[in-house]
Scaffold this active site. Structure first.
Site, PDB file in Angstrom:
ATOM      1  N   GLY A   8      51.369  79.106   3.977  1.00 38.72           N
ATOM      2  CA  GLY A   8      50.089  78.615   4.492  1.00 38.72           C
ATOM      3  C   GLY A   8      49.580  77.421   3.706  1.00 38.72           C
ATOM      4  O   GLY A   8      48.419  77.373   3.299  1.00 38.72           O
ATOM      5  N   ALA A   9      50.480  76.429   3.526  1.00 35.96           N
ATOM      6  CA  ALA A   9      50.133  75.294   2.651  1.00 35.96           C
ATOM      7  C   ALA A   9      49.755  74.044   3.432  1.00 35.96           C
ATOM      8  O   ALA A   9      49.633  72.969   2.860  1.00 35.96           O
ATOM      9  CB  ALA A   9      51.300  74.999   1.710  1.00 35.96           C
ATOM     10  N   SER A  10      49.559  74.177   4.744  1.00 35.05           N
ATOM     11  CA  SER A  10      49.199  72.993   5.530  1.00 35.05           C
ATOM     12  C   SER A  10      47.728  72.623   5.380  1.00 35.05           C
ATOM     13  O   SER A  10      47.345  71.504   5.697  1.00 35.05           O
ATOM     14  CB  SER A  10      49.515  73.246   7.017  1.00 35.05           C
ATOM     15  OG  SER A  10      48.997  74.498   7.425  1.00 35.05           O
ATOM     16  N   ASP A  59      56.321  81.908  10.579  1.00 32.87           N
ATOM     17  CA  ASP A  59      55.189  82.833  10.660  1.00 32.87           C
ATOM     18  C   ASP A  59      55.490  83.949   9.655  1.00 32.87           C
ATOM     19  O   ASP A  59      56.490  84.661   9.809  1.00 32.87           O
ATOM     20  CB  ASP A  59      55.092  83.374  12.094  1.00 32.87           C
ATOM     21  CG  ASP A  59      53.902  84.296  12.289  1.00 32.87           C
ATOM     22  OD1 ASP A  59      53.462  84.943  11.310  1.00 32.87           O
ATOM     23  OD2 ASP A  59      53.415  84.390  13.430  1.00 32.87           O
ATOM     24  N   SER A 138      41.360  88.413  -2.621  1.00 31.29           N
ATOM     25  CA  SER A 138      39.998  87.975  -2.277  1.00 31.29           C
ATOM     26  C   SER A 138      39.024  88.889  -3.004  1.00 31.29           C
ATOM     27  O   SER A 138      39.309  90.077  -3.223  1.00 31.29           O
ATOM     28  CB  SER A 138      39.764  88.104  -0.766  1.00 31.29           C
ATOM     29  OG  SER A 138      38.376  88.039  -0.491  1.00 31.29           O
ATOM     30  N   TYR A 151      40.201  93.061   6.907  1.00 31.65           N
ATOM     31  CA  TYR A 151      40.567  91.981   5.970  1.00 31.65           C
ATOM     32  C   TYR A 151      40.435  92.485   4.527  1.00 31.65           C
ATOM     33  O   TYR A 151      41.336  92.291   3.703  1.00 31.65           O
ATOM     34  CB  TYR A 151      39.653  90.777   6.220  1.00 31.65           C
ATOM     35  CG  TYR A 151      39.843  89.615   5.272  1.00 31.65           C
ATOM     36  CD1 TYR A 151      40.835  88.668   5.499  1.00 31.65           C
ATOM     37  CD2 TYR A 151      39.023  89.454   4.150  1.00 31.65           C
ATOM     38  CE1 TYR A 151      41.000  87.584   4.638  1.00 31.65           C
ATOM     39  CE2 TYR A 151      39.188  88.389   3.288  1.00 31.65           C
ATOM     40  CZ  TYR A 151      40.173  87.455   3.529  1.00 31.65           C
ATOM     41  OH  TYR A 151      40.342  86.390   2.672  1.00 31.65           O
ATOM     42  N   ALA A 153      40.586  95.541   3.475  1.00 37.74           N
ATOM     43  CA  ALA A 153      41.648  96.520   3.222  1.00 37.74           C
ATOM     44  C   ALA A 153      42.963  95.817   2.898  1.00 37.74           C
ATOM     45  O   ALA A 153      43.701  96.218   1.994  1.00 37.74           O
ATOM     46  CB  ALA A 153      41.822  97.430   4.433  1.00 37.74           C
ATOM     47  N   LYS A 155      43.334  92.854   1.567  1.00 35.18           N
ATOM     48  CA  LYS A 155      43.262  92.214   0.253  1.00 35.18           C
ATOM     49  C   LYS A 155      43.271  93.251  -0.868  1.00 35.18           C
ATOM     50  O   LYS A 155      43.836  93.005  -1.938  1.00 35.18           O
ATOM     51  CB  LYS A 155      42.025  91.307   0.175  1.00 35.18           C
ATOM     52  CG  LYS A 155      42.098  90.115   1.142  1.00 35.18           C
ATOM     53  CD  LYS A 155      43.330  89.235   0.884  1.00 35.18           C
ATOM     54  CE  LYS A 155      43.337  87.965   1.696  1.00 35.18           C
ATOM     55  NZ  LYS A 155      44.484  87.093   1.423  1.00 35.18           N
TER      56      LYS A 155
HETATM   57  P1  NAP Z   1      42.701  78.247   5.969  1.00 32.40           P
HETATM   58  O1  NAP Z   1      42.034  77.001   5.515  1.00 32.40           O
HETATM   59  O2  NAP Z   1      42.259  78.907   7.217  1.00 32.40           O
HETATM   60  O3  NAP Z   1      44.283  77.966   6.021  1.00 32.40           O
HETATM   61  C1  NAP Z   1      45.138  79.016   6.395  1.00 32.40           C
HETATM   62  C2  NAP Z   1      46.565  78.596   6.143  1.00 32.40           C
HETATM   63  O4  NAP Z   1      47.408  79.728   6.412  1.00 32.40           O
HETATM   64  C3  NAP Z   1      47.033  77.468   7.041  1.00 32.40           C
HETATM   65  O5  NAP Z   1      47.945  76.673   6.314  1.00 32.40           O
HETATM   66  C4  NAP Z   1      47.755  78.220   8.168  1.00 32.40           C
HETATM   67  O6  NAP Z   1      48.800  77.459   8.783  1.00 32.40           O
HETATM   68  C5  NAP Z   1      48.368  79.355   7.378  1.00 32.40           C
HETATM   69  N1  NAP Z   1      48.723  80.518   8.187  1.00 32.40           N
HETATM   70  C6  NAP Z   1      47.904  81.300   8.940  1.00 32.40           C
HETATM   71  N2  NAP Z   1      48.606  82.284   9.520  1.00 32.40           N
HETATM   72  C7  NAP Z   1      49.897  82.113   9.129  1.00 32.40           C
HETATM   73  C8  NAP Z   1      51.098  82.805   9.402  1.00 32.40           C
HETATM   74  N3  NAP Z   1      51.124  83.879  10.194  1.00 32.40           N
HETATM   75  N4  NAP Z   1      52.253  82.357   8.828  1.00 32.40           N
HETATM   76  C9  NAP Z   1      52.237  81.264   8.021  1.00 32.40           C
HETATM   77  N5  NAP Z   1      51.129  80.570   7.720  1.00 32.40           N
HETATM   78  C10 NAP Z   1      49.967  80.993   8.277  1.00 32.40           C
HETATM   79  O7  NAP Z   1      42.589  79.392   4.848  1.00 32.40           O
HETATM   80  P2  NAP Z   1      42.148  79.333   3.307  1.00 32.40           P
HETATM   81  O8  NAP Z   1      40.682  79.515   3.244  1.00 32.40           O
HETATM   82  O9  NAP Z   1      42.789  78.184   2.606  1.00 32.40           O
HETATM   83  O10 NAP Z   1      42.785  80.709   2.801  1.00 32.40           O
HETATM   84  C11 NAP Z   1      44.015  80.776   2.107  1.00 32.40           C
HETATM   85  C12 NAP Z   1      44.128  82.171   1.484  1.00 32.40           C
HETATM   86  O11 NAP Z   1      43.033  82.401   0.600  1.00 32.40           O
HETATM   87  C13 NAP Z   1      44.087  83.304   2.507  1.00 32.40           C
HETATM   88  O12 NAP Z   1      44.985  84.328   2.119  1.00 32.40           O
HETATM   89  C14 NAP Z   1      42.665  83.804   2.411  1.00 32.40           C
HETATM   90  O13 NAP Z   1      42.547  85.143   2.818  1.00 32.40           O
HETATM   91  C15 NAP Z   1      42.400  83.606   0.931  1.00 32.40           C
HETATM   92  N6  NAP Z   1      40.986  83.530   0.579  1.00 32.40           N
HETATM   93  C16 NAP Z   1      40.186  82.549   1.110  1.00 32.40           C
HETATM   94  C17 NAP Z   1      38.848  82.506   0.742  1.00 32.40           C
HETATM   95  C18 NAP Z   1      37.902  81.463   1.281  1.00 32.40           C
HETATM   96  O14 NAP Z   1      36.684  81.600   1.054  1.00 32.40           O
HETATM   97  N7  NAP Z   1      38.373  80.432   1.969  1.00 32.40           N
HETATM   98  C19 NAP Z   1      38.341  83.453  -0.152  1.00 32.40           C
HETATM   99  C20 NAP Z   1      39.177  84.425  -0.663  1.00 32.40           C
HETATM  100  C21 NAP Z   1      40.498  84.455  -0.294  1.00 32.40           C
HETATM  101  P3  NAP Z   1      48.534  76.519  10.082  1.00 32.40           P
HETATM  102  O15 NAP Z   1      47.782  75.305   9.549  1.00 32.40           O
HETATM  103  O16 NAP Z   1      49.890  76.160  10.578  1.00 32.40           O
HETATM  104  O17 NAP Z   1      47.698  77.306  11.027  1.00 32.40           O
END
Ligand code: NAP
Length: 243
Positions: A8-10, A59, A138, A151, A153, A155
């Site tokens: 999920g690095a995009s 995925d 998280s 979600y 659960a 994490k």
């Molecule tokens: P984000 O901006 O929504 O980005 C999600 C990333 O995950 C995108 O690169 C997306 O790819 C990829 N992705 C989603 N489903 C996927 C799948 N089935 N297979 C492969 N890649 C997938 O999310 P983020 O906020 O950076 O979150 C990253 C991580 O941090 C997550 O695990 C999230 O639960 C955790 N987190 C986030 C927060 C927060 O406040 N943002 C807080 C605590 C924890 P595409 O671009 O191709 O869709």
């Protein structure tokens, strides 16, 4: 050069991790699910800064796609030294309104995805007796969030998985840790209103929302040799919220 896979690095936290790890000397596989152009932008930024990266589609909830991704990365950059299990999706809503498919999707992406990627990583790391896995948990996995029960659960499961796998893989020289972010400014929080974000800032001792780079710096620390005696730990990156 050591090889890292960041799932999920995009976008968001994963994109920041890819950039930071490349700055720290890793050749980085930038995984994405659908957003190819965003993943390619991350790769281009790494290359422009003198690093090595390539975009790889998979995925994480599909075990055969995960296996193919690990093979593709091995062919391109060699065996993986670092896996960052970052890919994730959120679902905000009451449990009683969630469909079976919505519940299953949360579990399959957020929990099963990290487990299957870790299995593939372990298969490459164990023969080399070294490696590191960093899971993005998280704060909600530690304290629980109303309207994000599944979600939360997932994490909490990630945290338990991290502690257990650290014990299982420690004798093979492989470290497993997790970073537990608070509220971070990414697409995942794009549905939160300005008022909600302001309230969250006020509840945070450091009085701000986190950035993807805040999380990436913690990931880079856990990836470094300097943290070589740290495993099975949860590193909160949440601005000082008590969990
Ligand atoms: P984000 O901006 O929504 O980005 C999600 C990333 O995950 C995108 O690169 C997306 O790819 C990829 N992705 C989603 N489903 C996927 C799948 N089935 N297979 C492969 N890649 C997938 O999310 P983020 O906020 O950076 O979150 C990253 C991580 O941090 C997550 O695990 C999230 O639960 C955790 N987190 C986030 C927060 C927060 O406040 N943002 C807080 C605590 C924890 P595409 O671009 O191709 O869709």
């Amino acid at each position: 050069m050591k090889t890292a896979i960041v799932t999920g690095a995009s976008r968001g936290i994963g994109a920041a991790c890819a950039a930071e790890l490349a700055r720290n000397g890793f050749a980085v596989a930038v995984n994405y699910r659908v957003n190819k152009s965003a993943a390619e932008s991350v790769v281009n930024a790494v290359s422009a800064a003198g690093g090595q990266a390539f975009a790889v589609k998979a995925d994480v909830s599909a075990p055969e796609e995960v296996a193919a991704m690990f093979e593709a990365v091995k062919e391109r950059f060699g065996s993986v030294s670092l896996l960052v299990n970052n890919a994730g999706i959120s679902h905000i809503g009451l449990l009683q309104d969630m469909t079976d498919d919505e519940i299953r999707r949360q579990l399959e992406v957020n929990l099963m995805g990290a487990i299957v990627c870790s299995r593939e990583a372990a298969r490459q790391m164990i023969p080399r007796k070294s490696g590191s896995i960093i899971n993005i948990a998280s704060m909600w996995g530690e304290v629980g969030a109303s309207c994000e029960a599944v979600y939360s659960a997932c994490k909490a499961g990630i945290i338990g998985f991290t502690k257990a796998l650290a014990k299982e893989l420690g004798p093979s020289g492989i470290r497993v840790n997790c970073v537990s972010p608070g509220v971070i400014r990414t697409d995942m929080n794009s549905e939160l209103t300005a008022d909600t974000l302001r309230e969250l800032e006020e509840e945070t001792p450091l009085l701000r929302i986190g950035s993807p780079e805040d999380v990436a710096k913690a990931v880079a620390f856990l990836a470094k040799e300097e943290s070589s005696f740290i495993t099975g730990q949860v590193l909160p990156v949440n601005g000082g919220i008590t969990v």
